[in-house]
Every structure is written in C-alpha cells, then in structure tokens.
Design an enzyme around this catalytic site. Structure first.
Site, short mmCIF file in Angstrom:
data_model
loop_
_atom_site.label_atom_id
_atom_site.label_comp_id
_atom_site.label_asym_id
_atom_site.label_seq_id
_atom_site.Cartn_x
_atom_site.Cartn_y
_atom_site.Cartn_z
N GLU A 73 13.99 34.71 11.14
CA GLU A 73 14.13 33.80 10.00
C GLU A 73 12.92 33.85 9.05
OE1 GLU A 73 16.93 32.82 9.54
OE2 GLU A 73 17.89 31.89 11.28
N HIS A 92 11.88 24.92 11.77
CA HIS A 92 13.35 25.00 11.85
C HIS A 92 13.76 24.68 13.28
CE1 HIS A 92 17.42 26.41 12.05
NE2 HIS A 92 17.11 27.47 12.78
N HIS A 94 17.25 23.28 15.99
CA HIS A 94 18.68 23.03 16.16
C HIS A 94 18.85 21.65 16.81
CE1 HIS A 94 19.44 27.69 16.62
NE2 HIS A 94 18.94 27.36 15.44
N TYR A 119 10.68 4.98 7.25
CA TYR A 119 9.95 6.18 7.66
C TYR A 119 10.70 7.46 7.35
CZ TYR A 119 5.55 7.36 9.85
OH TYR A 119 4.27 7.78 10.07
O1 LIG Z 1 19.70 30.23 14.97
C1 LIG Z 1 19.05 31.29 15.08
O2 LIG Z 1 19.46 32.29 15.68
C2 LIG Z 1 17.64 31.28 14.51
O3 LIG Z 1 17.64 30.52 13.33
C3 LIG Z 1 16.76 30.61 15.49
O4 LIG Z 1 16.70 29.40 15.53
C4 LIG Z 1 15.99 31.43 16.46
O5 LIG Z 1 15.74 32.72 15.95
P1 LIG Z 1 14.39 33.49 16.32
O6 LIG Z 1 13.24 32.68 15.72
O7 LIG Z 1 14.52 34.85 15.72
O8 LIG Z 1 14.29 33.51 17.81
ZN LIG Z 2 18.38 28.61 13.96
#
Ligand SMILES: O=C(O)[C@@H](O)C(=O)COP(=O)(O)O
Ligand SMILES: [Zn+2]
Length: 213
Positions: A73, A92, A94, A119
């Site tokens: 990314e 980033h 999930h 906040y």
């Molecule tokens: O969702 C994905 O595959 C990427 O956005 C992620 O979160 C992990 O990818 P890498 O940083 O390349 O491991």
């Molecule tokens: Zn991701």
C-alpha cells in the site's frame, strides 16, 4: 524523534493495536515521514510482531532502499503524505467497526459516522469521505485519496476495505485511528436508536478550538 526512536515507536504502536484487536493477522500498515524518506511496515508483516531493523525504508523518490519489502500500500500512504504536507504519519487498519461502516456506507458519502462525541470530531475532523472499492494494493486508489486529503480530510474509509488515517505525528495518527474505530462502534451500537448528535454549532466550536479538517 530520531529514526531509531521512530522505528521503536512503530513497533510499540503495532504491538498495542494488535493486542487490542485493532489489527489481526497481517492486516494493516503504518508509515512515518523522515527528513529524507519514509519508514513503512513490510508487506505481510504482523503489526503485533514488527522488528525495528526490518521496517522498510524508502527514499525521497519512494524507492525501497533497506529493510524488508514494503507494504503493497505504498501508493495509499504516499497519496496521503503528499496531499497533506503537515502529516507525519499514516495508519491503515481493518478494524472491525470502521470496516463495517465502510461496507454499509455508499461511496461518495462524506459523513458516514455522525458526530456523537467531541473526541471523534477533535481527532478525526468534520469529514470522513467514503471512497470507492479498490483492490488492495491498487495504485488507482491514490488519486481518490489525494482529492479527499487535499480537500481537508484527515481520514477516509475505503469501501469494503477499511480506514486510512493521517496525523501530524505517529501518536496523533494512531490515536485518530483508535478514535475512529470507537466512534464507528458507537454509531453501530446506536443505529436506529435516535441518539442525540452534537449540533452543527457544537461541531464548529470543536473544530475552531482544535483545528479544522
Ligand atoms: O488489505 C490489504 O491487503 C492491505 O491493505 C493490508 O492491509 C496489508 O497489506 P501489506 O501491508 O502489504 O501486508
Ligand atoms: Zn488493507
């Protein structure tokens, strides 16, 4: 902070995010701007088990110069850091509830989480654009992120994928990502319950006091 301290801080935040379930497996990535490049977590690395010396280092031209191969990314992080010169770090994740909102909200929405608490407004800001779905690692997401970040967004939701958040410092980016996850959890808990939100004037007063966005 010098580079060694930043490497240690990325590992410490990664461990903490992983331990609390904000990231599972090898999901998520973190980048920090350096005076002459960028540090970014390696691809397929677990945020809970990062090693300082294995973190990828990129030069000013975003070329990999040392450490393990970088996150897929890089263009996501680059888009944020180039669009927001004051930003020093991008996170980033999930994280479950923010990602749930990223599955429910329509791309194009700019406020998929209501301003329920101060906040959230102070850390994440007024807008949280929902971008279209892109395959993970697809550099085509970069222009969409650049437009949103250049328009003042400190964070975006990638449809059906998850949140991307920037901050002036690594601490600030991580705290904003955590606050975004908690706000998403609250929003889902209260969905349909008629919860009171902050008024536009209350939101403006927070942005005035703590810096817009
Ligand atoms: O969702 C994905 O595959 C990427 O956005 C992620 O979160 C992990 O990818 P890498 O940083 O390349 O491991
Ligand atoms: Zn991701």
């Amino acid at each position: 902070m010098d580079e060694q301290a930043l490497r240690a801080a990325i590992c410490a935040h990664g461990r903490s995010l992983f331990a609390r379930g904000f990231s599972v497996g090898s999901a998520g990535n973190i980048s920090v701007r350096l005076p002459d490049g960028v540090l970014i977590t390696p691809t397929n690395s677990c945020l809970g088990r990062l090693e300082p010396e294995r973190i990828s280092r990129l030069d000013r031209a975003w070329r990999h110069v040392s450490g393990d191969p970088p996150s897929k990314e890089v263009s996501m992080h680059r888009a944020f850091l180039e669009a927001r010169p004051e930003a020093g770090a991008v996170v980033h994740l999930h994280s479950t509830h923010a990602t749930a909102i990223a599955c429910l909200a329509a791309p194009g929405e700019t406020a998929p989480i209501p301003p329920l608490t101060p906040y959230f407004v102070m850390r994440v800001g007024r807008t949280l654009p929902v971008l279209p779905y892109f395959r993970p690692g697809d550099p085509a997401m970069a222009p969409a992120i650049a437009v949103a970040a250049g328009g003042g967004a400190r964070a975006v939701l990638l449809a059906n994928h998850g949140p991307v958040v920037c901050g002036r410092t690594l601490d600030e980016a991580v705290y904003a990502a955590e606050e975004l996850e908690e706000a998403a959890r609250l929003a889902l808990l209260l969905r349909g319950a008629g919860a009171r939100t902050l008024s536009p004037a209350q939101v403006e007063a927070l942005l005035g006091a703590f810096g817009g966005g």
